[in-house]
Design an enzyme around this catalytic site. Structure first.
Site, PDB file in Angstrom:
ATOM      1  N   GLY A 477       0.848  -1.366  -0.006  1.00 30.85           N
ATOM      2  CA  GLY A 477       0.040  -0.054  -0.023  1.00 30.85           C
ATOM      3  C   GLY A 477       1.036   1.344  -0.144  1.00 30.85           C
ATOM      4  N   GLU A 716      10.302  -2.336   6.855  1.00 30.57           N
ATOM      5  CA  GLU A 716      11.326  -3.488   7.430  1.00 30.57           C
ATOM      6  C   GLU A 716      11.097  -3.669   8.968  1.00 30.57           C
ATOM      7  OE1 GLU A 716      14.377  -1.145   5.382  1.00 30.57           O
ATOM      8  OE2 GLU A 716      14.998  -3.245   4.949  1.00 30.57           O
TER       9      GLU A 716
END
Lengths: 757, 291
Positions: A477, A716
């Site tokens: 997204g 991450e």
């Protein structure tokens, strides 16, 4: 603009690519087909280390339907690679691992291509192999005998089987060890982990009449792939066009070239479009997994548990080629320092060649490995000192303005807030609610990778905007986040922003969908493009409205000046007739913060941009007889700076934790004598929905100076802390740490048995 | 990979086709194992005989004292069948941990049996129920006890042209219960590291064991019944002490391998723990029945 006045940014709006993906309409690279297309397959080495004496393709070439076969002899002799240019398309004179590409075949069907592979005869002469990275450091065997002739980034320090070696040194660690209250030394190991994307690596290539090759593929870095392909094909970059129809997950495993080169070379050879898609077996034997590593960590503390000094070494097993190993290993040094004040540091990273699969940059490269060692050791020390592990962390965490490991200054620091929120949510006051049940906590920091982004934004005659970016929507997204920023800045609705697919021929450059940077960096480029569009629109509106530009603002899709207004759509139509349309090029680059270069040696990423802070807490139970772990609850408190779309941030957190749980408990590419023993998805154990509990996300917002609206990188970090948090919870439940990943039930049972005996 | 696909309408037709195309023919039902074996190039049949739609082989039939499960019964049907919520719960428990939902909607119990994997989840429950198989072949029908049917890893006494048509077992007496336990690295889509099925019957008026049948998967070349452990328990008071000893005896009788999934030592330890736990669960269930 402050958060509460935002109409689009900060809201839980549905992603622009969502409907197509859930209805099956979205075209992924694996779906892509061209008429007359051939199917390519790759012959892979069955030897771990061997001279290739002869490759005979004559029997294969005679099979009906085989249209082309290529080996190293048929292609430009190029070595490529990011840090070290050590990689070739095919094994040249020697095979370096089982799975090393030897030849590629294009045929009219996959079955024929596979038959042809079986008919290629390869004569090998075995060489002594190196599988153990610590042995590779000592051995006289050279995996790359010509390593000295390879080009590499000037910063990379290499030596024989060492593909890269970096250091961070702060203060006098030896002196601190000598006078410390206590010194602890531990060894940890982590395993090779596949990124686990749903769509295998796939590429379809076709050459046009002008000698331009187009590659439809699922790379995360279209421009890097373009550059690498141009090198491999020995062509100017402009004659290579890379386009990404859609990408079914990447997680860092699709950063570097995978099968694109095979498709392009086979298409050139056969003058037909060629599609190459890797099989599950190839994914597990010849893709770009997270490196296995060994971490040796030594820490000195005073009586109160203050960190006086830490020294350590991470050995990262790169496999046959350096890949991202040197960078990954070096980044581990910042992770090992952690979000802690430490008097002195002496860290070293070593990236080592072995005769195993080359590896890549799986989500937060080095993050979970280094954090597992660093954060488990904090708990071990706390236990020995009789301190609460949370309290020990709070005594050591960095505060606003403290120096980081490279001498940079920590800004917008939230680590204490993250730790306290995660601990409160998990019920830290009761760490052992019952026998065999324990709670663990771990924290970390992580960078928002820099790199430049460019976008073109065009205003259409209906008042909508088209966003052209060179960044791939990798499934998180992220591009929707950038589109929200653009819509916010142009007073549009999110549904007014159309996002195009990536095509290197048409799109402006982007550093790529990597390093938690897409929304951050593309978002900043959107801010710049929106500013330029406002300038253009205000100038045009000044003529139309006869009002001064200083009085103008954008409001509800109109330029408004006092009681006068004109719609954006009208301005776009006027501009089309009179000025070539409203279009802007926005760019963004985050300059690296100032740091002290004397602290950091041979490090390709010496200082971190806009770091984020986070803490994970877990409540789990361990079966005292079988060692089986059941996760009861999992909490993440993550500082995202500013939550551009909380829904997708939660999605990132949940997905990252799922991958982290896999790395912690079950996932491992198992090698035995150079051969992968579980090269299938039956025995490579990614967690299922049954194995992952509901993840409770606490979004912390401590605004950064550099990100759009104060955002920090998000993608991450969620997979960094799970192994450490779970390891510490296992220790709370059982009294022992299994110091190696994955912490399987069998390892935990064995550790408990040792403890009891 | 290429093959001719045959769709016989009856068992007789299927057997005829198998005879005609032997030895390059292979039966396929759910295909959840056969297709993987073809993809992995473990087998390369020229003819696949699709038996999935053969009539009358998907029913679960209950008589006064027995059950017959058609060989084409899907795991999903076992999972949802009301008859297996009581003292035959071992079947439901095993069926519900095979693969994932997609697999259980298509895979057949007959396929699991003839595949003869040492780790097959549905074999130990049927062994613990002393099930027997009805088989049809060119020479007509025959019946064989499941424990004699599987002879080794991937090997059965079925000839390539024969078809297992149904699985039969008798109902359990009063004061009986069953249980199934499975251990693996994850909770779904998992091949057992060890699985254990237990069937316990207590004496009518005491808490002594009257009949015990244990079956263990993935801890030997084929799923097996640890007879010493079973025999030891007969006449012993059901409880922690005797169950732990039965677990120890069962572990002693197992002969697991070390592979990528687990070591032999860990598997053996699991056998002991899981046998004890499965028996304990059976005992609890019997007590609950009597409440």
């Amino acid at each position: 603009m402050s958060a509460h006045t935002h109409r689009v940014a900060g809201h839980r709006l549905p992603r622009r690519d969502g409907v197509g993906k859930v209805t099956g309409k979205h075209v992924y690279a694996a779906d892509f087909k061209l008429s007359g297309m051939l199917y390519g397959r790759v012959l892979r080495s069955t030897r771990a280390h061997a001279l290739i004496k002869k490759i005979d393709t004559s029997r294969a070439a005679a099979i009906a339907g085989v249209r082309g076969i290529i080996t190293s002899a048929d292609i430009p002799q190029i070595r490529y690679g990011t840090a070290v240019r050590d990689t070739t398309v095919f094994a040249t004179d020697r095979a370096l691992f089982i799975g090393h590409a030897i030849a590629a075949v294009a045929a009219t069907s996959l079955e024929i291509a596979e038959r042809a592979l079986a008919a290629i005869e390869v004569e090998y002469e075995d060489l002594p192999p190196l599988f153990d990275p610590e042995e590779a450091l000592k051995s006289d065997i050279r995996i790359h005998p010509d390593w000295e002739t390879y080009k590499a980034l000037p910063i990379i320090s290499r030596n024989r089987n060492i593909a890269g070696q970096a250091r961070i040194r702060v203060g006098d660690a030896e002196a601190a060890f000598a006078k410390a209250h206590k010194v602890y030394e531990h060894r940890f190991s982590t395993a090779l982990q596949h990124p686990g994307y749903t769509e295998p690596r796939v590429a379809t290539a076709d050459w046009d009449a002008n000698g331009i090759v187009t590659v439809w593929c699922n790379t995360q870095l279209p421009f890097d792939t373009q550059t690498t392909l141009a090198e491999i094909l020995d062509l100017p970059a402009a004659r290579v066009r890379v386009t990404v129809p859609g990408i079914g997950g990447g997680f860092g495993g699709k950063l570097r070239i995978g099968v694109e080169h095979f498709a392009a070379l086979l298409a050139r050879k056969t003058a037909r479009p060629v599609k190459v898609m890797s099989t599950s077996e190839e994914e597990l034997t010849a893709a770009l997994p997270r490196q296995a590593s060994i971490v040796l960590l030594k820490t000195a503390v005073d009586k109160e548990g203050h960190l006086l000094a830490r020294s350590g070494r991470i050995i990262v097993d790169c496999g046959a080629y350096a890949g991202s190993g040197p960078g990954t290993a070096a980044i581990a040094l910042q992770v090992m320092a952690g979000p802690y004040k430490t008097g002195a540091l002496a860290f070293e990273s070593v990236a080592v060649y072995t005769n195993k699969v080359h590896s890549g940059s799986f989500r937060a490269p080095a993050g979970p490995m280094a954090n597992f060692a660093m954060e488990c050791q904090i708990d071990m020390i706390a236990k020995d000192l009789g301190l609460d592990p949370l309290e020990m962390r709070l005594r050591n965490v960095v505060k606003e303005g403290d120096p980081g490991p490279s001498g940079e200054i920590h800004r917008s620091v939230s680590i204490e807030e993250c730790l306290r929120k995660a601990a409160d949510a998990i019920g830290w006051h009761d760490r052992n609610p019952e026998p065999g049940r324990g709670k663990g906590i771990a924290c970390s920091w992580w960078m928002t990778t820099g790199g430049s982004s460019g976008v073109y934004v065009k205003i259409n005659p209906d008042g909508s905007a088209t966003l052209v970016s060179g960044a791939v929507e990798i499934g998180t997204g992220a591009i929707t986040g950038a589109a929200q920023i653009l819509a916010e800045e142009l007073s549009l609705d999110l549904t007014d922003v159309n996002v195009t697919g990536v095509d290197t021929q048409a799109a402006p450059f982007d550093y790529g969908a990597q390093g938690s940077r897409t929304t951050f960096s593309v978002g900043n480029a959107c801010l710049a493009a929106a500013a330029e569009l406002r300038r253009q629109m205000f100038e045009l509106a000044a003529e139309q409205l006869e009002a001064p530009i200083e009085d103008m603002k954008l409001q509800d899709k109109h330029v408004v000046a006092g009681n006068k207004s004109i719609s954006i759509a009208e301005l776009a139509r006027i501009s089309r007739l009179a000025g070539g349309g409203l279009i802007a090029h926005g760019t963004a680059i985050s300059p690296a913060p100032a740091y002290d270069p004397t602290r950091v040696q041979n490090h390709p990423l010496p200082v971190w941009n806009t770091p984020s802070y986070h803490a994970h807490a877990v409540d789990l139970s361990v079966d005292q007889a079988t060692g089986k772990v059941t996760i009861n609850r999992y909490v993440v408190a993550q500082d995202v700076g500013y939550a551009i779309n909380p829904t997708y941030i939660e999605g990132q957190i949940e997905g990252g934790v799922a991958q982290g749980i896999g790395q912690a408990l079950s996932e491992e590419i198992v090698y035995q004598d150079g051969r992968v023993m579980n090269a299938n998805l039956t025995d490579y154990k990614m967690p299922t929905a049954m194995d992952v509990p509901e993840i409770e996300s606490i979004i912390v917002e401590c605004r950064s100076a550099a990100g759009p609206y104060g955002a920090k990188g998000v993608g991450e970090p969620p997979c960094i802390e799970p192994p450490a948090a779970i390891g510490n919870a296992i220790a709370a439940a059982t009294g022992c740490w299994p110091n190696s990943l994955p912490m399987t039930a069998e390892k935990i049972a064995a550790a408990m048995q040792v403890q009891h005996s | 990979m290429s093959f001719d696909l045959h769709r016989p309408a009856t068992v007789t037709e299927a057997v005829d086709l198998a005879q005609r195309f032997a030895p390059t023919a292979r039966y396929v039902a759910g295909g959840t194992d056969t297709v993987i074996q073809i993809n992995r190039k473990k087998i390369d049949p020229a003819h696949l005989i699709d038996v999935a739609c053969l009539p009358g082989m998907s029913e679960i039939t209950e008589t006064a004292d027995a059950f017959a499960l058609g060989a084409l019964t899907k795991y999903r049907s076992i999972e949802t069948h009301p008859a297996f919520r009581g003292n035959l719960r071992v079947l439901l428990e095993a069926a519900s941990v095979v693969g994932g939902h997609q697999v259980r909607n298509i895979a057949t119990i007959g396929g699991n049996i003839v595949n003869a994997s040492p780790a097959a989840d549905f074999v130990p429950p049927l062994l613990a129920l002393d099930a027997s198989l009805d088989i049809t072949g060119p020479k007509g029908r025959r019946s064989v006890a499941l424990r004699d049917f599987i002879v080794g890893p991937g090997r059965t006494n079925l000839s390539p042209v024969e078809i297992v048509t149904s699985i039969r077992f008798t109902k359990l007496p009063a004061r009986s219960a069953t249980a199934f336990l499975k251990e693996g690295r994850r909770r779904a889509m998992e091949i057992s590291v060890v699985c254990v099925a237990a069937c316990l019957t207590l004496e009518a008026s005491t808490s002594r064991c009257a009949c015990v049948r244990l079956a263990i998967g993935a801890a030997s070349p084929k799923a097996f019944r640890p007879e010493q452990a079973e025999g030891y328990l007969i006449g012993k008071p059901a409880g922690n002490e005797s169950f732990a000893e039965a677990g120890r005896l069962a572990a002693e009788a197992s002969s697991p391998i070390s592979d990528v999934r687990a070591s032999a030592g860990y598997r053996r330890g699991l056998v002991a723990v899981m046998v004890e736990r499965a028996l304990t669960t059976c005992l609890q269930r019997i007590r609950e029945q009597n409440q």
